[in-house]
Design a protein around this motif. Structure first.
Motif, PDB file in Angstrom:
ATOM      1  N   ASP A  60       0.851  -1.175   0.000  1.00  0.00           N
ATOM      2  CA  ASP A  60       0.000   0.000   0.000  1.00  0.00           C
ATOM      3  C   ASP A  60       0.895   1.235   0.000  1.00  0.00           C
ATOM      4  O   ASP A  60       1.865   1.281   0.751  1.00  0.00           O
ATOM      5  CB  ASP A  60      -0.883  -0.023   1.255  1.00  0.00           C
ATOM      6  N   ASP A  62       0.592   4.056   1.352  1.00  0.00           N
ATOM      7  CA  ASP A  62       0.708   4.679   2.673  1.00  0.00           C
ATOM      8  C   ASP A  62       1.719   3.956   3.562  1.00  0.00           C
ATOM      9  O   ASP A  62       2.299   4.557   4.456  1.00  0.00           O
ATOM     10  CB  ASP A  62      -0.642   4.717   3.378  1.00  0.00           C
ATOM     11  N   GLY A  65       5.339   3.519   0.768  1.00  0.00           N
ATOM     12  CA  GLY A  65       5.951   4.759   0.311  1.00  0.00           C
ATOM     13  C   GLY A  65       6.551   4.634  -1.073  1.00  0.00           C
ATOM     14  O   GLY A  65       6.000   3.982  -1.952  1.00  0.00           O
ATOM     15  N   ASN A  74       8.642   3.119   7.641  1.00  0.00           N
ATOM     16  CA  ASN A  74       7.217   3.179   7.977  1.00  0.00           C
ATOM     17  C   ASN A  74       6.792   1.973   8.807  1.00  0.00           C
ATOM     18  O   ASN A  74       6.054   2.107   9.788  1.00  0.00           O
ATOM     19  CB  ASN A  74       6.368   3.256   6.707  1.00  0.00           C
TER      20      ASN A  74
END
Length: 82
Positions: A60, A62, A65, A74
């Motif tokens: 994803d 989000d 990245g 993340n």
């Protein structure tokens, strides 16, 4: 979004509490999964013995990245806050 080949962040950064072949107690955060090969590809991809949590994880933007370094950062942060 498709996984970036050779990223491997999801196989290193998070903890996995379910058994993994070769890691019957799961794996702690920051520890490389034994099923991650030298090219950072999962040896169990498509195999029914692959843990459900791994199968359910989807790349994803989000989370992943712009590449493997950002994905690792993340996922480390998500692990830290959960």
């Amino acid at each position: 979004m498709k996984c970036e080949p050779g990223c491997g962040a999801c196989c290193v950064a998070p903890s996995i509490s379910s058994p993994i072949p070769g890691m019957p107690e799961g794996k702690p955060a920051g520890v490389r999964c034994v099923q991650l090969d030298d090219n950072n590809l999962c040896r169990l991809f498509g195999d029914p013995s692959r843990p459900d949590v791994c199968h359910q994880f989807k790349a994803d933007p989000d989370i992943c990245g712009e590449g493997s370094k950002q994905a690792m950062a993340n996922l480390i942060e998500l692990e830290r806050i959960t």
